[in-house]
Design a protein around this motif. Sequence first.
Motif, PDB file in Angstrom:
ATOM      1  N   GLY A 223     -38.144  36.216  63.726  1.00  0.00           N
ATOM      2  CA  GLY A 223     -37.524  37.286  63.897  1.00  0.00           C
ATOM      3  C   GLY A 223     -35.881  37.251  63.951  1.00  0.00           C
ATOM      4  N   GLY A 224     -35.315  37.124  63.040  1.00  0.00           N
ATOM      5  CA  GLY A 224     -33.967  36.999  62.878  1.00  0.00           C
ATOM      6  C   GLY A 224     -33.385  35.453  63.483  1.00  0.00           C
ATOM      7  N   CYS A 225     -31.971  35.352  63.766  1.00  0.00           N
ATOM      8  CA  CYS A 225     -31.317  34.218  64.585  1.00  0.00           C
ATOM      9  C   CYS A 225     -32.344  33.689  65.602  1.00  0.00           C
ATOM     10  N   PHE A 226     -32.633  32.586  65.626  1.00  0.00           N
ATOM     11  CA  PHE A 226     -33.545  31.865  66.283  1.00  0.00           C
ATOM     12  C   PHE A 226     -33.006  31.740  67.805  1.00  0.00           C
ATOM     13  N   TRP A 227     -31.504  31.781  67.902  1.00  0.00           N
ATOM     14  CA  TRP A 227     -31.175  31.769  69.272  1.00  0.00           C
ATOM     15  C   TRP A 227     -31.786  32.763  70.159  1.00  0.00           C
ATOM     16  N   GLY A 228     -31.849  33.984  69.900  1.00  0.00           N
ATOM     17  CA  GLY A 228     -32.208  34.960  70.711  1.00  0.00           C
ATOM     18  C   GLY A 228     -33.752  34.942  71.038  1.00  0.00           C
ATOM     19  N   VAL A 229     -34.456  34.675  70.063  1.00  0.00           N
ATOM     20  CA  VAL A 229     -36.101  34.700  70.029  1.00  0.00           C
ATOM     21  C   VAL A 229     -36.475  33.504  70.948  1.00  0.00           C
ATOM     22  N   GLN A 230     -35.784  32.456  70.575  1.00  0.00           N
ATOM     23  CA  GLN A 230     -36.103  31.386  71.688  1.00  0.00           C
ATOM     24  C   GLN A 230     -35.629  31.600  73.072  1.00  0.00           C
ATOM     25  N   GLY A 231     -34.569  32.054  73.167  1.00  0.00           N
ATOM     26  CA  GLY A 231     -34.161  32.513  74.613  1.00  0.00           C
ATOM     27  C   GLY A 231     -35.135  33.511  75.279  1.00  0.00           C
ATOM     28  N   VAL A 232     -35.673  34.505  74.444  1.00  0.00           N
ATOM     29  CA  VAL A 232     -36.589  35.487  75.075  1.00  0.00           C
ATOM     30  C   VAL A 232     -37.883  34.661  75.523  1.00  0.00           C
ATOM     31  N   PHE A 233     -38.284  34.043  74.876  1.00  0.00           N
ATOM     32  CA  PHE A 233     -39.733  33.210  74.963  1.00  0.00           C
ATOM     33  C   PHE A 233     -39.305  32.095  76.185  1.00  0.00           C
ATOM     34  N   GLN A 234     -38.416  31.623  76.236  1.00  0.00           N
ATOM     35  CA  GLN A 234     -38.053  30.380  77.286  1.00  0.00           C
ATOM     36  C   GLN A 234     -38.114  31.115  78.732  1.00  0.00           C
ATOM     37  N   HIS A 235     -37.999  32.629  78.753  1.00  0.00           N
ATOM     38  CA  HIS A 235     -37.994  33.266  80.089  1.00  0.00           C
ATOM     39  C   HIS A 235     -39.248  33.867  80.275  1.00  0.00           C
ATOM     40  N   VAL A 236     -40.190  33.427  79.511  1.00  0.00           N
ATOM     41  CA  VAL A 236     -41.516  34.113  79.642  1.00  0.00           C
ATOM     42  C   VAL A 236     -42.561  33.209  80.461  1.00  0.00           C
ATOM     43  N   LYS A 237     -43.170  33.551  81.643  1.00  0.00           N
ATOM     44  CA  LYS A 237     -44.188  32.985  82.292  1.00  0.00           C
ATOM     45  C   LYS A 237     -45.356  32.417  81.542  1.00  0.00           C
ATOM     46  N   GLY A 238     -45.660  31.091  81.552  1.00  0.00           N
ATOM     47  CA  GLY A 238     -46.908  30.623  80.707  1.00  0.00           C
ATOM     48  C   GLY A 238     -46.390  29.918  79.676  1.00  0.00           C
TER      49      GLY A 238
ATOM     50  N   HIS B 246     -37.809  29.324  53.898  1.00  0.00           N
ATOM     51  CA  HIS B 246     -37.805  29.151  55.272  1.00  0.00           C
ATOM     52  C   HIS B 246     -37.430  30.487  56.116  1.00  0.00           C
ATOM     53  N   ALA B 247     -37.783  30.550  57.258  1.00  0.00           N
ATOM     54  CA  ALA B 247     -37.329  31.427  57.984  1.00  0.00           C
ATOM     55  C   ALA B 247     -36.986  30.645  59.480  1.00  0.00           C
ATOM     56  N   GLU B 248     -36.034  31.345  59.757  1.00  0.00           N
ATOM     57  CA  GLU B 248     -35.541  30.580  61.228  1.00  0.00           C
ATOM     58  C   GLU B 248     -36.520  31.089  62.297  1.00  0.00           C
ATOM     59  N   SER B 249     -37.248  30.310  62.958  1.00  0.00           N
ATOM     60  CA  SER B 249     -38.555  30.421  63.502  1.00  0.00           C
ATOM     61  C   SER B 249     -38.410  29.712  65.070  1.00  0.00           C
ATOM     62  N   VAL B 250     -39.478  30.112  65.628  1.00  0.00           N
ATOM     63  CA  VAL B 250     -39.531  29.611  66.917  1.00  0.00           C
ATOM     64  C   VAL B 250     -40.908  29.080  67.498  1.00  0.00           C
ATOM     65  N   GLU B 251     -41.256  27.664  67.565  1.00  0.00           N
ATOM     66  CA  GLU B 251     -42.565  27.431  68.009  1.00  0.00           C
ATOM     67  C   GLU B 251     -42.613  27.383  69.573  1.00  0.00           C
ATOM     68  N   VAL B 252     -43.670  28.331  69.957  1.00  0.00           N
ATOM     69  CA  VAL B 252     -43.887  28.513  71.220  1.00  0.00           C
ATOM     70  C   VAL B 252     -45.215  27.944  71.580  1.00  0.00           C
TER      71      VAL B 252
ATOM     72  N   GLY C 274     -30.629  38.139  54.871  1.00  0.00           N
ATOM     73  CA  GLY C 274     -31.214  37.035  54.272  1.00  0.00           C
ATOM     74  C   GLY C 274     -32.682  37.017  54.429  1.00  0.00           C
ATOM     75  N   THR C 275     -33.636  36.260  53.719  1.00  0.00           N
ATOM     76  CA  THR C 275     -34.794  36.324  53.704  1.00  0.00           C
ATOM     77  C   THR C 275     -35.106  34.965  54.880  1.00  0.00           C
ATOM     78  N   GLN C 276     -34.159  34.324  55.165  1.00  0.00           N
ATOM     79  CA  GLN C 276     -34.275  33.489  56.289  1.00  0.00           C
ATOM     80  C   GLN C 276     -34.234  33.810  57.637  1.00  0.00           C
ATOM     81  N   TYR C 277     -33.784  35.300  57.820  1.00  0.00           N
ATOM     82  CA  TYR C 277     -34.047  35.999  58.977  1.00  0.00           C
ATOM     83  C   TYR C 277     -35.100  37.149  58.976  1.00  0.00           C
ATOM     84  N   ARG C 278     -36.177  36.910  58.222  1.00  0.00           N
ATOM     85  CA  ARG C 278     -37.241  38.114  57.929  1.00  0.00           C
ATOM     86  C   ARG C 278     -37.920  37.905  59.258  1.00  0.00           C
TER      87      ARG C 278
END
Length: 231
Positions: free
Chosen positions: A52-67, A95-101, A135-139
């Motif tokens: 979902g775009g730059c992985f910095w923010g997506v990672q940061g959000v999920f790192q604050h989720v319980k579970g 590739h897309a910038e991604s976050v594996e949760v 860019g498609t890497q931010y899809r």
Amino acid sequence: MSVFSTGRLAALAAISLFACGSAIAAEDAVVIPKPTVDETAAPATEKAVFAGGCFWGVQGVFQHVKGVKSAVSGYSGGDKATADYETVSTGSTGHAESVEVTFDPKQVSYGQLLQIFFSVAHNPTQLNFQGPDRGTQYRSALFVESPEQRKVAESYISQLNQAKVFPHLIVTKVSEFNGFYPAERYHQDFLTLNPTYPYIVYNDLPKIENLKQVFPAAYREDPVLVLKAKG
């Protein structure tokens, strides 16, 4: 303390218009309903990949989720040979910038993670860009790892589109998982380690605040960090 040297931060600032974009304020969260279809049976630990775009923010959000047990920034959608930051940034790798949760389904379901993803982690109506990043890497994409994940994801996208909770249709592509490749060490935990970095201040810290306000029961104050886990 940041993992970056002054030179590294200066270099990143210099390329900020090219990768993980310029300092443009994040959009407001969109309050959306829960998914009507969710996983019915899940293992003790499950993985899901979100783009979902730059992985910095997506990672940061999920790192604050319980579970959530871990959230790792990386690349998905292309080949292992091209899974490095400079090459992915050309937009030609698939590739897309991604976050594996990695998460505990007994504490947070895949459907609940999708709700957070669509509501506060990014804007799912923007095609091949997020905010300042182009860019498609931010899809916007979901790389599903099971038929049940696909069912939940496709059903939820249809549900949200029918409810017209967004002013435009969701463009998030649901694709089969074909590998995840962790990003370079300096990208991991970037939001937590660099809270005063301009891109983070304008684009990503508001997402954390939105998570706290919109999903208070799911929010945890202390993020689960990649580098701390690895020592």
